[in-house]
Design an enzyme around this catalytic site. Structure first.
Site, short mmCIF file in Angstrom:
data_model
loop_
_atom_site.label_atom_id
_atom_site.label_comp_id
_atom_site.label_asym_id
_atom_site.label_seq_id
_atom_site.Cartn_x
_atom_site.Cartn_y
_atom_site.Cartn_z
N LYS A 1 87.63 31.44 74.57
CA LYS A 1 87.54 32.21 74.73
C LYS A 1 88.19 31.95 75.80
O LYS A 1 89.30 33.39 76.69
CB LYS A 1 86.34 32.12 76.14
CG LYS A 1 84.95 32.41 75.35
CD LYS A 1 84.72 33.88 74.49
CE LYS A 1 83.42 34.01 73.93
NZ LYS A 1 83.58 35.40 73.20
N TYR B 1 84.59 26.38 72.24
CA TYR B 1 84.13 27.57 72.97
C TYR B 1 84.50 27.95 73.61
O TYR B 1 85.23 29.30 73.64
CB TYR B 1 82.50 27.43 72.43
CG TYR B 1 82.02 29.08 73.91
CD1 TYR B 1 81.82 30.04 72.77
CD2 TYR B 1 82.02 29.14 74.45
CE1 TYR B 1 81.84 31.25 73.17
CE2 TYR B 1 81.42 30.68 75.43
CZ TYR B 1 81.61 31.54 74.44
OH TYR B 1 81.13 32.98 75.27
P1 NDP Z 1 74.09 37.67 71.07
O1 NDP Z 1 73.48 36.16 70.10
O2 NDP Z 1 72.27 38.02 71.26
O3 NDP Z 1 75.09 38.60 69.94
C1 NDP Z 1 76.12 38.64 69.18
C2 NDP Z 1 76.40 39.39 68.52
O4 NDP Z 1 77.58 38.82 68.05
C3 NDP Z 1 75.52 39.71 67.52
O5 NDP Z 1 75.00 41.05 67.46
C4 NDP Z 1 75.73 39.11 66.51
O6 NDP Z 1 75.56 40.23 64.97
C5 NDP Z 1 77.21 39.56 66.48
N1 NDP Z 1 77.83 38.36 65.87
C6 NDP Z 1 78.25 37.31 65.77
N2 NDP Z 1 78.80 36.87 64.64
C7 NDP Z 1 79.64 37.82 63.90
C8 NDP Z 1 80.22 37.80 63.18
N3 NDP Z 1 80.77 37.13 61.94
N4 NDP Z 1 80.05 39.52 62.62
C9 NDP Z 1 79.38 40.51 62.89
N5 NDP Z 1 79.33 40.34 64.49
C10 NDP Z 1 79.24 38.88 64.32
O7 NDP Z 1 75.14 36.87 72.49
P2 NDP Z 1 75.73 38.21 73.25
O8 NDP Z 1 75.13 38.82 72.87
O9 NDP Z 1 75.19 36.95 74.86
O10 NDP Z 1 77.08 37.59 72.99
C11 NDP Z 1 77.53 38.78 72.96
C12 NDP Z 1 79.23 38.13 73.64
O11 NDP Z 1 79.47 38.01 75.00
C13 NDP Z 1 79.65 37.40 72.60
O12 NDP Z 1 81.11 36.91 72.87
C14 NDP Z 1 79.74 35.98 73.32
O13 NDP Z 1 80.73 34.48 73.03
C15 NDP Z 1 79.83 36.37 74.95
N6 NDP Z 1 79.17 35.84 76.00
C16 NDP Z 1 77.78 35.36 75.88
C17 NDP Z 1 77.61 34.88 77.74
C18 NDP Z 1 76.30 34.44 77.65
O14 NDP Z 1 75.99 33.75 78.30
N7 NDP Z 1 75.09 35.53 76.49
C19 NDP Z 1 77.85 35.06 78.57
C20 NDP Z 1 79.53 35.61 78.45
C21 NDP Z 1 80.48 35.76 77.06
P3 NDP Z 1 75.02 39.45 63.95
O15 NDP Z 1 74.44 37.77 63.86
O16 NDP Z 1 73.53 40.49 63.68
O17 NDP Z 1 75.98 39.49 62.30
C1 8X3 Z 2 78.52 32.11 76.85
C2 8X3 Z 2 78.42 31.23 78.48
O1 8X3 Z 2 78.56 29.40 80.31
O2 8X3 Z 2 78.00 29.01 77.65
O3 8X3 Z 2 80.34 32.03 77.14
O4 8X3 Z 2 79.98 29.46 78.93
S1 8X3 Z 2 78.98 29.34 78.73
#
Ligand code: NDP
Ligand code: 8X3
Length: 252
Positions: free
Chosen positions: A157, A153
């Site tokens: 990133k 992961y």
């Molecule tokens: P969620 O799981 O709530 O949302 C993830 C989104 O990504 C969903 O809308 C999902 O839609 C979409 N997604 C996943 N796989 C696919 C795919 N193959 N094709 C199209 N869409 C896809 O997580 P977050 O909102 O937290 O995550 C959003 C971003 O933020 C990610 O890139 C994550 O790595 C990043 N992030 C999150 C953090 C956290 O702590 N939450 C911290 C740092 C970064 P669907 O399943 O409907 O396709």
């Molecule tokens: C998502 C947050 O702390 O799991 O990017 O890496 S953490």
């Protein structure tokens, strides 16, 4: 004419909150994800509340041909994309390198890295034609420091960090802004997905401190896109107050 923003991964978490934030700023929206019924619900509530135009794309960003076809299928008006938020992504598993599953690794690399590239490759030509645009890549604190069991992961990133830097150099002559946004822990469906649906395990990630919520990151995106044309935030690292970086969080 209204500006247009395309948000990938808009069916949940940071993507949904960003859709609402940009609708407040009067952007017309292209919302994509795999769960199209959720996107339709979001579309209806955004249209009712903010009166902007919303176009839904049911799209798996890992599907290279589908992404390319979706970009080409947009009518000329919708191709005038001002802001692309490359947000679709996930962590799958939290395991020692030696125990982790190759399927989890494939899914993260295919989504977080290749999916982001496919969508960007489809949208960048539209921005180049218009000599303007703003790409916001949702990276992570995991792209700044590797943590135990974060292995692949974190690698995806770190790749987003490098892609943002590369895009910023290569797109410089076309006046396209590139913002790399690195959230720390945000309470969304992220951990439920990471732990393959185990809600109890997921909720423990966010207990004992106040994590970020999706709207906190959406606010940052709203800020970044509202700056004057000559100002670009290159890199933004945003954590809750209880988190210092990938490794250190103060819990009760
Ligand atoms: P969620 O799981 O709530 O949302 C993830 C989104 O990504 C969903 O809308 C999902 O839609 C979409 N997604 C996943 N796989 C696919 C795919 N193959 N094709 C199209 N869409 C896809 O997580 P977050 O909102 O937290 O995550 C959003 C971003 O933020 C990610 O890139 C994550 O790595 C990043 N992030 C999150 C953090 C956290 O702590 N939450 C911290 C740092 C970064 P669907 O399943 O409907 O396709
Ligand atoms: C998502 C947050 O702390 O799991 O990017 O890496 S953490």
């Amino acid at each position: 004419m209204s500006k247009i923003a395309w948000i990938t991964g808009a069916s949940s978490g940071i993507g949904s909150a960003t859709a609402i934030e940009l609708a407040k700023l009067k952007y017309d929206l292209i919302l994509s994800a795999r769960r199209s019924e959720r996107l339709e619900e979001l579309k209806n509530s955004i249209i009712a509340e903010f009166g902007v135009d919303v176009h839904v794309l049911s799209l798996d960003v890992r599907d290279r041909e589908a992404v390319s076809a979706a970009c080409e299928s947009l009518d000329e008006r919708w191709k005038e994309i001002d802001v692309l938020v490359n947000n679709a992504g996930l962590a799958s598993g939290l395991d020692l390198f030696q125990d982790a599953s190759l399927d989890d690794w494939d899914q993260m690399i295919d989504t977080n890295v290749k999916g982001l590239l496919y969508v960007s490759k489809g949208v960048v030509p539209f921005m180049i034609n218009r000599k303007k645009g703003h790409i916001i890549n949702i990276d992570s604190t995991a792209g700044k420091e590797v943590y135990p069991k974060g292995n692949v992961y974190c690698a995806t990133k770190y790749a987003v960090d490098a892609i943002s830097k590369g895009m910023r150099i290569d797109l410089l002559e076309h006046a396209i802004k590139v913002t790399n946004l690195c959230p720390g822990m945000v309470e969304t469906e992220f951990s439920k997905v990471r732990f393959h649906g185990d809600e109890e395990k997921a909720s423990k990630v966010y207990t004992g401190y106040q994590p970020l919520v999706a709207e906190d990151i959406a606010n940052c995106i709203g800020f970044a896109v509202s700056l004057p044309d000559h100002v670009c935030i290159n890199d933004m690292v945003v954590t809750c107050t209880a988190q210092a970086n990938s490794m250190f969080t103060k819990k009760d």
